[in-house]
Design a protein around this motif. Structure first.
Motif, mmCIF file in Angstrom:
data_model
loop_
_atom_site.group_PDB
_atom_site.id
_atom_site.type_symbol
_atom_site.label_atom_id
_atom_site.label_comp_id
_atom_site.label_asym_id
_atom_site.label_seq_id
_atom_site.Cartn_x
_atom_site.Cartn_y
_atom_site.Cartn_z
ATOM 1 N N PRO A 258 0.797 -1.236 0.000
ATOM 2 C CA PRO A 258 0.000 0.000 0.000
ATOM 3 C C PRO A 258 0.824 1.277 0.000
ATOM 4 N N CYS A 259 2.034 1.263 0.497
ATOM 5 C CA CYS A 259 2.827 2.492 0.603
ATOM 6 C C CYS A 259 3.542 2.840 -0.696
ATOM 7 N N THR A 260 3.919 1.851 -1.464
ATOM 8 C CA THR A 260 4.739 2.099 -2.652
ATOM 9 C C THR A 260 4.029 1.791 -3.965
ATOM 10 N N ASP A 261 2.930 1.054 -3.910
ATOM 11 C CA ASP A 261 2.251 0.622 -5.130
ATOM 12 C C ASP A 261 0.974 1.412 -5.344
ATOM 13 N N SER A 262 0.694 1.662 -6.604
ATOM 14 C CA SER A 262 -0.589 2.248 -7.019
ATOM 15 C C SER A 262 -1.073 1.500 -8.241
ATOM 16 N N ILE A 263 -2.383 1.409 -8.407
ATOM 17 C CA ILE A 263 -2.951 0.635 -9.515
ATOM 18 C C ILE A 263 -3.832 1.531 -10.371
ATOM 19 N N VAL A 264 -3.922 1.158 -11.654
ATOM 20 C CA VAL A 264 -4.824 1.796 -12.605
ATOM 21 C C VAL A 264 -5.656 0.697 -13.238
ATOM 22 N N LYS A 265 -6.972 0.767 -13.094
ATOM 23 C CA LYS A 265 -7.867 -0.236 -13.651
ATOM 24 C C LYS A 265 -8.229 0.122 -15.091
ATOM 25 N N VAL A 266 -8.201 -0.897 -15.942
ATOM 26 C CA VAL A 266 -8.504 -0.724 -17.365
ATOM 27 C C VAL A 266 -9.668 -1.628 -17.728
ATOM 28 N N ASP A 267 -10.676 -1.068 -18.363
ATOM 29 C CA ASP A 267 -11.862 -1.822 -18.790
ATOM 30 C C ASP A 267 -11.591 -2.433 -20.162
ATOM 31 N N LEU A 268 -11.781 -3.758 -20.292
ATOM 32 C CA LEU A 268 -11.512 -4.460 -21.548
ATOM 33 C C LEU A 268 -12.753 -4.642 -22.406
ATOM 34 N N ARG A 269 -13.907 -4.162 -21.972
ATOM 35 C CA ARG A 269 -15.129 -4.350 -22.752
ATOM 36 C C ARG A 269 -15.137 -3.452 -23.995
ATOM 37 N N THR A 270 -15.899 -3.884 -24.985
ATOM 38 C CA THR A 270 -16.007 -3.111 -26.221
ATOM 39 C C THR A 270 -16.784 -1.827 -25.966
ATOM 40 N N VAL A 271 -16.231 -0.726 -26.436
ATOM 41 C CA VAL A 271 -16.833 0.602 -26.264
ATOM 42 C C VAL A 271 -17.299 1.103 -27.627
ATOM 43 N N SER A 272 -18.488 1.659 -27.666
ATOM 44 C CA SER A 272 -19.013 2.254 -28.900
ATOM 45 C C SER A 272 -19.283 3.738 -28.680
ATOM 46 N N PHE A 273 -19.053 4.526 -29.702
ATOM 47 C CA PHE A 273 -19.336 5.959 -29.620
ATOM 48 C C PHE A 273 -19.695 6.476 -31.002
ATOM 49 N N ASP A 274 -20.501 7.533 -31.003
ATOM 50 C CA ASP A 274 -20.937 8.169 -32.246
ATOM 51 C C ASP A 274 -19.931 9.231 -32.667
ATOM 52 N N ILE A 275 -19.607 9.214 -33.940
ATOM 53 C CA ILE A 275 -18.788 10.290 -34.506
ATOM 54 C C ILE A 275 -19.718 11.463 -34.819
ATOM 55 N N PRO A 276 -19.483 12.633 -34.242
ATOM 56 C CA PRO A 276 -20.368 13.780 -34.530
ATOM 57 C C PRO A 276 -20.401 14.080 -36.026
ATOM 58 N N PRO A 277 -21.525 14.621 -36.522
ATOM 59 C CA PRO A 277 -21.605 14.964 -37.960
ATOM 60 C C PRO A 277 -20.471 15.885 -38.377
ATOM 61 N N GLN A 278 -19.803 15.498 -39.455
ATOM 62 C CA GLN A 278 -18.657 16.244 -39.956
ATOM 63 C C GLN A 278 -18.999 16.869 -41.311
ATOM 64 N N GLU A 279 -18.788 18.174 -41.433
ATOM 65 C CA GLU A 279 -18.967 18.863 -42.716
ATOM 66 C C GLU A 279 -17.740 18.595 -43.572
ATOM 67 N N ILE A 280 -17.932 17.849 -44.660
ATOM 68 C CA ILE A 280 -16.808 17.364 -45.465
ATOM 69 C C ILE A 280 -16.978 17.839 -46.900
ATOM 70 N N LEU A 281 -15.889 18.288 -47.497
ATOM 71 C CA LEU A 281 -15.853 18.659 -48.911
ATOM 72 C C LEU A 281 -15.319 17.482 -49.696
ATOM 73 N N THR A 282 -16.157 16.893 -50.539
ATOM 74 C CA THR A 282 -15.756 15.713 -51.284
ATOM 75 C C THR A 282 -14.786 16.086 -52.407
ATOM 76 N N LYS A 283 -14.330 15.055 -53.103
ATOM 77 C CA LYS A 283 -13.342 15.250 -54.169
ATOM 78 C C LYS A 283 -13.906 16.084 -55.312
ATOM 79 N N ASP A 284 -15.237 15.980 -55.571
ATOM 80 C CA ASP A 284 -15.849 16.761 -56.643
ATOM 81 C C ASP A 284 -16.504 18.044 -56.125
ATOM 82 N N SER A 285 -15.988 18.562 -54.976
ATOM 83 C CA SER A 285 -16.361 19.873 -54.433
ATOM 84 C C SER A 285 -17.836 19.952 -54.051
ATOM 85 N N VAL A 286 -18.329 18.924 -53.379
ATOM 86 C CA VAL A 286 -19.690 18.909 -52.850
ATOM 87 C C VAL A 286 -19.600 18.810 -51.333
#
Length: 284
Positions: free
Chosen positions: A88-116
């Motif tokens: 307890p005096c010298t050690d510290s731990i970091v917990k890591v979650d191994l489960r699959t995480v999903s997230f939404d990519i916010p809408p991105q305003e993109i200029l396509t190759k044909d300028s649309v």
């Protein structure tokens, strides 16, 4: 030389080079470090009934614990799941979650190759494959992956034209997945799946595409109608040739038409005209 051999062996086992450089060899705490560890162990032994609860840690089945001893990672493999022992005096731990995480990519305003200009959003599924790398090589693996997904979406769609964006969503998703997986490999992140959710077009472009599609449908309808007229004229021509070879066929057709009219409209009065009279006028 010994340090290089350890780095090479760890590299063959799949540990990233960045982690090896930052950690150094396992157990290289130095003289001061070992003195502190021994003192900590002695203190735990003296206060055994009290400190026993602080020495044992438990992690869930879907978690792993990365142990830092005096700021250094003690082992090349994360602890867990289950119960394990720490100082307890010298050690510290970091917990890591191994489960699959999903997230939404916010809408991105993109200029396509044909300028649309289009607005595209998506969803990303990822999980932590190397807990030690996810803790030691990046400040916040989850947040960094989210930001990288946004820039990757813009970079990939910037090389596509509008037709490819609308029709080749699966190919775009696979390209994004491979790029993200390669970029996040040093972070201990495994990108499992990427999907394009929606592609939003400007209203003016939607109206223009709708007008174009309507004009194309009208053109196809006119072509089909013309082909039908052509086929009908050919059939009438063949029928006229058959009737010309046998004049009595025209009279039989006339009687058949009278039968059809009598069956459908009984109130209709028909005054049949002899065929001889018609043939007399036709000769003149």
């Amino acid at each position: 030389m010994e340090m290089e051999d350890q780095m090479e062996s760890q590299k063959r086992r799949g540990v990233s080079k960045d982690v090896l450089i930052s950690e150094g060899p396992v157990g290289s705490l130095g003289c001061c470090g070992w003195v502190l560890v021994i003192l900590s162990g002695f203190f735990v032994f003296l206060t055994f009934p009290i400190t026993i609860w602080a020495c044992f840690k438990i992690v869930q089945e879907y978690e792993r614990a990365v142990i830092f001893r005096l700021g250094r990672i003690t082992d090349r493999k994360a602890k867990g799941p289950g119960i394990f022992f720490i100082l307890p005096c010298t050690d510290s731990i970091v917990k890591v979650d191994l489960r699959t995480v999903s997230f939404d990519i916010p809408p991105q305003e993109i200029l396509t190759k044909d300028s649309v200009t289009v607005s595209v959003d998506g969803v990303v599924y990822f999980r932590v494959s190397d807990p030690i790398a996810s803790v030691a090589n990046v400040t916040n693996a989850d947040f960094s992956t989210r930001l990288l997904a946004q820039t990757t979406l813009r970079n990939v769609l910037g090389t596509k034209n509008l037709a490819e964006v609308l029709s080749d969503r699966e190919g775009i998703a696979h390209s994004m997945q491979s790029n993200l997986d390669e970029a996040t490999d040093n972070w201990g992140i495994k990108v499992e799946r990427v999907e394009i959710k929606d592609v939003k077009l400007p209203h003016q472009l939607q109206r223009a595409m709708a007008a174009e599609a309507e004009a194309a449908r009208e053109a196809r309808a006119k072509v089909i109608a013309a082909e039908g007229e052509m086929n009908a004229s050919r059939a009438l021509k063949e029928a006229s040739l058959v009737i010309a070879e046998s004049p009595s066929a025209l009279q039989l057709r006339y009687l058949q038409t009278l039968n059809t009219i009598a069956a459908e409209k009984n109130s209709t009065i028909i005054f049949p005209l002899p065929m001889d009279v018609i043939s007399h006028f036709m000769r003149k």
